[in-house]
Design a protein around this motif. Structure first.
Motif, PDB file in Angstrom:
ATOM      1  N   UNK A  45       0.900  -1.358  -0.124  1.00  0.00           N
ATOM      2  CA  UNK A  45      -0.055   0.042   0.083  1.00  0.00           C
ATOM      3  C   UNK A  45       1.004   1.286  -0.139  1.00  0.00           C
ATOM      4  N   UNK A  46       0.752   2.340  -0.924  1.00  0.00           N
ATOM      5  CA  UNK A  46       1.516   3.355  -1.045  1.00  0.00           C
ATOM      6  C   UNK A  46       1.097   4.067   0.179  1.00  0.00           C
ATOM      7  N   UNK A  47       2.259   4.777   0.675  1.00  0.00           N
ATOM      8  CA  UNK A  47       2.056   5.705   1.774  1.00  0.00           C
ATOM      9  C   UNK A  47       1.591   6.926   1.933  1.00  0.00           C
ATOM     10  N   UNK A  48       1.448   7.545   0.612  1.00  0.00           N
ATOM     11  CA  UNK A  48       1.123   8.949   0.499  1.00  0.00           C
ATOM     12  C   UNK A  48      -0.459   8.843   0.197  1.00  0.00           C
ATOM     13  N   UNK A  49      -1.314   9.896   0.487  1.00  0.00           N
ATOM     14  CA  UNK A  49      -2.544   9.966   0.102  1.00  0.00           C
ATOM     15  C   UNK A  49      -2.692  10.918  -1.099  1.00  0.00           C
ATOM     16  N   UNK A  50      -3.714  10.962  -1.739  1.00  0.00           N
ATOM     17  CA  UNK A  50      -3.699  12.065  -2.876  1.00  0.00           C
ATOM     18  C   UNK A  50      -3.539  13.279  -2.475  1.00  0.00           C
ATOM     19  N   UNK A  51      -2.756  13.953  -3.371  1.00  0.00           N
ATOM     20  CA  UNK A  51      -2.395  15.550  -2.996  1.00  0.00           C
ATOM     21  C   UNK A  51      -1.345  15.479  -2.322  1.00  0.00           C
ATOM     22  N   UNK A  52      -0.773  14.643  -1.597  1.00  0.00           N
ATOM     23  CA  UNK A  52       0.568  14.727  -0.821  1.00  0.00           C
ATOM     24  C   UNK A  52       1.634  14.637  -1.665  1.00  0.00           C
ATOM     25  N   UNK A  53       2.870  15.233  -1.309  1.00  0.00           N
ATOM     26  CA  UNK A  53       4.122  15.241  -1.980  1.00  0.00           C
ATOM     27  C   UNK A  53       4.606  13.684  -2.001  1.00  0.00           C
ATOM     28  N   UNK A  54       4.704  13.199  -3.325  1.00  0.00           N
ATOM     29  CA  UNK A  54       5.371  12.004  -3.703  1.00  0.00           C
ATOM     30  C   UNK A  54       4.124  11.094  -4.053  1.00  0.00           C
ATOM     31  N   UNK A  55       3.126  11.470  -3.949  1.00  0.00           N
ATOM     32  CA  UNK A  55       1.715  10.650  -4.324  1.00  0.00           C
ATOM     33  C   UNK A  55       1.823   9.980  -5.665  1.00  0.00           C
ATOM     34  N   UNK A 102      -4.561  -9.110  -2.783  1.00  0.00           N
ATOM     35  CA  UNK A 102      -5.395  -8.410  -1.890  1.00  0.00           C
ATOM     36  C   UNK A 102      -5.035  -6.951  -1.687  1.00  0.00           C
ATOM     37  N   UNK A 103      -4.110  -6.726  -1.503  1.00  0.00           N
ATOM     38  CA  UNK A 103      -3.676  -5.308  -1.005  1.00  0.00           C
ATOM     39  C   UNK A 103      -3.325  -4.268  -2.156  1.00  0.00           C
ATOM     40  N   UNK A 104      -2.986  -4.810  -3.162  1.00  0.00           N
ATOM     41  CA  UNK A 104      -2.667  -3.892  -4.507  1.00  0.00           C
ATOM     42  C   UNK A 104      -3.963  -3.313  -4.867  1.00  0.00           C
ATOM     43  N   UNK A 105      -3.812  -2.074  -4.916  1.00  0.00           N
ATOM     44  CA  UNK A 105      -5.107  -1.402  -5.630  1.00  0.00           C
ATOM     45  C   UNK A 105      -4.539  -0.837  -6.970  1.00  0.00           C
ATOM     46  N   UNK A 106      -5.247  -1.447  -7.902  1.00  0.00           N
ATOM     47  CA  UNK A 106      -4.994  -0.999  -9.174  1.00  0.00           C
ATOM     48  C   UNK A 106      -5.411   0.553  -9.417  1.00  0.00           C
ATOM     49  N   UNK A 107      -4.443   1.171 -10.187  1.00  0.00           N
ATOM     50  CA  UNK A 107      -4.454   2.739 -10.203  1.00  0.00           C
ATOM     51  C   UNK A 107      -4.658   2.977 -11.548  1.00  0.00           C
ATOM     52  N   UNK A 108      -4.399   4.357 -12.064  1.00  0.00           N
ATOM     53  CA  UNK A 108      -4.731   4.832 -13.308  1.00  0.00           C
ATOM     54  C   UNK A 108      -3.575   4.187 -14.304  1.00  0.00           C
ATOM     55  N   UNK A 109      -2.352   4.103 -13.711  1.00  0.00           N
ATOM     56  CA  UNK A 109      -1.448   3.283 -14.616  1.00  0.00           C
ATOM     57  C   UNK A 109      -1.551   1.774 -14.978  1.00  0.00           C
ATOM     58  N   UNK A 110      -2.188   1.257 -13.834  1.00  0.00           N
ATOM     59  CA  UNK A 110      -2.532  -0.199 -14.023  1.00  0.00           C
ATOM     60  C   UNK A 110      -3.878  -0.278 -15.276  1.00  0.00           C
TER      61      UNK A 110
END
Length: 175
Positions: free
Chosen positions: A71-81, A144-152
């Motif tokens: 799980x990525x550690x940054x929320x949307x809008x945070x630096x590094x997201x 179960x934990x990987x959440x596909x995103x716009x890249x996926x």
């Protein structure tokens, strides 16, 4: 060395996809900081001192994805997201392209740069191969934990699974 090879392989696959269908999102040219080991062994001394030498990374250190889960550690809008989302996408590619054997975890560095350091290779039960940073439980939970995103979505990846080989069929072209 394993992490460098797997990162290069996944980056090559992204380039292959981008040539066929240009990605509307930023593609980051990530690489691991080269390291070396130096030994200082003074004459007459019974013990040597060792040092790990690596390039200096300027700016603020950030951990993007740990090795305890996918799980990525940054929320949307945070630096590094955006970087973390791209790294998560690369993990998905690595999981599929290694035939669900391994992926890079513990992504850390600086969001101002393309340099990352201290990667871990994560797999199911091979701590002897990849060291103490391998968290087998994280690997087993990856689907179960990987959440596909716009890249996926752009790459046409289906949600990962330990037993579904459909993604491999879809990824059979490119290296």
């Amino acid at each position: 060395m394993w992490a460098i090879s797997i990162l290069d392989h996944s980056k090559n696959y992204v380039s292959f996809l981008d040539e066929k269908n240009p990605c509307p999102l930023p593609i980051y040219d990530l690489c691991f900081v080269p390291t070396a080991m130096a030994l200082v062994d003074p004459k007459g001394s019974k013990e040597a001192t060792s040092f790990i030498i690596e390039n200096h990374i300027t700016g603020t250190w950030q951990k993007f994805i740990g090795n305890a889960n996918a799980i990525p550690l940054m929320a949307s809008g945070e630096e590094g997201y955006e970087h973390a989302q791209y790294m998560s996408f690369l993990q998905h590619i690595q999981f599929e392209k290694t035939r669900r054997l391994a992926y890079i975890s513990d992504w850390q560095g600086n969001s101002d740069t393309t340099f990352l350091y201290l990667p871990r290779l994560t797999c199911d039960n091979r701590p002897a191969l990849y060291g103490d940073g391998n968290v087998a439980s994280a690997f087993l939970k990856f689907p179960e934990e990987h959440c596909c995103n716009r890249y996926c979505s752009w790459a046409g990846l289906k949600p990962p699974s330990h037993d579904n080989i459909d993604n491999l069929t879809n990824m059979s072209t490119g290296e």
